[in-house]
Design an enzyme around this catalytic site. Structure first.
Site, mmCIF file in Angstrom:
data_model
loop_
_atom_site.group_PDB
_atom_site.id
_atom_site.type_symbol
_atom_site.label_atom_id
_atom_site.label_comp_id
_atom_site.label_asym_id
_atom_site.label_seq_id
_atom_site.Cartn_x
_atom_site.Cartn_y
_atom_site.Cartn_z
ATOM 1 N N LEU A 131 -11.992 -16.030 15.374
ATOM 2 C CA LEU A 131 -11.966 -15.548 13.993
ATOM 3 C C LEU A 131 -11.253 -16.529 13.050
ATOM 4 C CD1 LEU A 131 -11.222 -11.782 14.719
ATOM 5 C CD2 LEU A 131 -13.435 -12.930 14.491
ATOM 6 N N GLY A 163 -12.984 -16.593 7.012
ATOM 7 C CA GLY A 163 -14.252 -15.962 6.615
ATOM 8 C C GLY A 163 -14.357 -14.561 7.216
ATOM 9 N N HIS A 164 -14.032 -14.445 8.507
ATOM 10 C CA HIS A 164 -14.023 -13.113 9.135
ATOM 11 C C HIS A 164 -12.943 -12.245 8.486
ATOM 12 C CE1 HIS A 164 -15.622 -15.565 12.625
ATOM 13 N NE2 HIS A 164 -16.545 -14.634 12.505
ATOM 14 N N SER A 215 -16.677 -21.659 9.684
ATOM 15 C CA SER A 215 -17.485 -21.301 10.850
ATOM 16 C C SER A 215 -16.655 -21.524 12.101
ATOM 17 C CB SER A 215 -18.729 -22.197 10.900
ATOM 18 O OG SER A 215 -19.300 -22.160 12.189
#
Ligand code: PAF
Length: 286
Positions: free
Chosen positions: A35, A38-39, A187
């Site tokens: 993670l 972004g998560h 990412s």
């Protein structure tokens, strides 16, 4: 707050049933772990819009079409659980492959056409694996809302269509791509980039922006594609899998710009596959 680690389908169903019994609404954030911020944004949104937040962490074998890619996918469960707690998740559903697939999976969800182009063309079976595991997770947790990042634009389109076509009573909430200060989309795969490749990687977003400018100036899709490809050609280490203007409704290559256009890219850089996209162009060509 520490998020509770839950490993079985029966146990997560029991937690959700208890929350429902107390009148709580339920959100699911499906992830494959490793993670990053972004998560974190997905979890933060879920936290602000639901009472009980479940994050699933499962590296789904049936969506990988290369055994090597599956093996190399980063696995950082302990850190992920702490991370989920910091962003306010209540539970982390982290099943084993055996728990998710006790028998070889025979039933699959296929969203035809939307999942055949772009990533679907280069990763055959990928979206079938994604749609199938997301359908399973939605059925296991039965949330009111589920959160997905716009970075995976085609995945989002496939999932939205699956939920609509199968009448699943779940709101799919898209969340904007979170970028590093230099523009690189966050990412889990970024962690696999060698330092020199990481330094070059923001060129992907620059290329998308160059293409978006061409669209804003009234350029045809071919012109936009050329503008983006010229940027990527500045560094020979980039191997472009695809760089295209697409109709976001059909996920087909846009022949002309006559509404919103999704500019999508997938590139290989030092053995790592990276994807990104920009939605642009309300402009209508005459
Ligand atoms: O986007 C991802 O991380 C995965 O494709 C998902 C949606 C969790 C399904 O495995």
């Amino acid at each position: 707050m520490k998020a509770e680690r839950v490993e079985t389908v029966a146990a997560i169903r029991a937690r959700v049933a208890r929350a429902r019994g107390r009148g709580k609404t339920v959100a699911l954030v499906p992830t494959m772990g490793a993670l990053h911020t972004g998560h974190g944004e997905l979890i933060r949104r879920a936290r602000s819009e639901a009472d009980f937040v479940v994050v699933s962490v499962f590296v789904n074998p049936i969506q990988f079409n290369s055994a090597e890619d599956f093996e190399l996918y980063p696995r950082t469960l302990e850190t992920d659980i702490d991370f989920c707690g910091r962003f306010g998740a209540d539970a982390v559903f982290a099943p084993s492959a055996r728990e998710m697939y006790p028998e070889p999976q025979l039933a699959f969800v296929e969203v035809s056409s939307l999942g055949d182009s772009f990533c679907g063309e280069f990763r055959p079976g990928h979206f079938r694996g994604v749609a199938t595991v997301v359908a399973k997770l939605l059925n296991i947790v039965q949330p009111d809302r589920a959160y997905f990042g716009e970075k995976d634009a085609q995945q989002l389109a496939v999932i939205r269509r699956m939920v609509a076509d199968l009448n699943l009573p779940i709101a799919i909430i898209p969340v904007a791509t979170v970028r590093e200060p230099d523009g690189l989309a966050m990412s889990s795969r970024n962690a696999r980039l060698k330092p020199e490749d990481r330094a070059a990687a923001p060129l992907i977003y620059e290329a998308l922006q160059a293409a978006a400018r061409a669209v804003a100036e009234g350029g045809a899709p071919e012109k936009a594609k050329r503008a983006g490809m010229e940027v990527l050609a500045r560094d020979p280490r980039f191997q472009v899998e695809y760089f295209e203007c697409a109709d976001p409704a059909t996920m087909k290559i846009a022949e002309r710009i006559s509404g919103p256009v999704l500019i999508l890219a997938a590139v290989w850089l030092g053995g790592v596959r990276l994807i990104d996209n920009i939605l642009c162009g309300q402009h209508r060509s005459n």
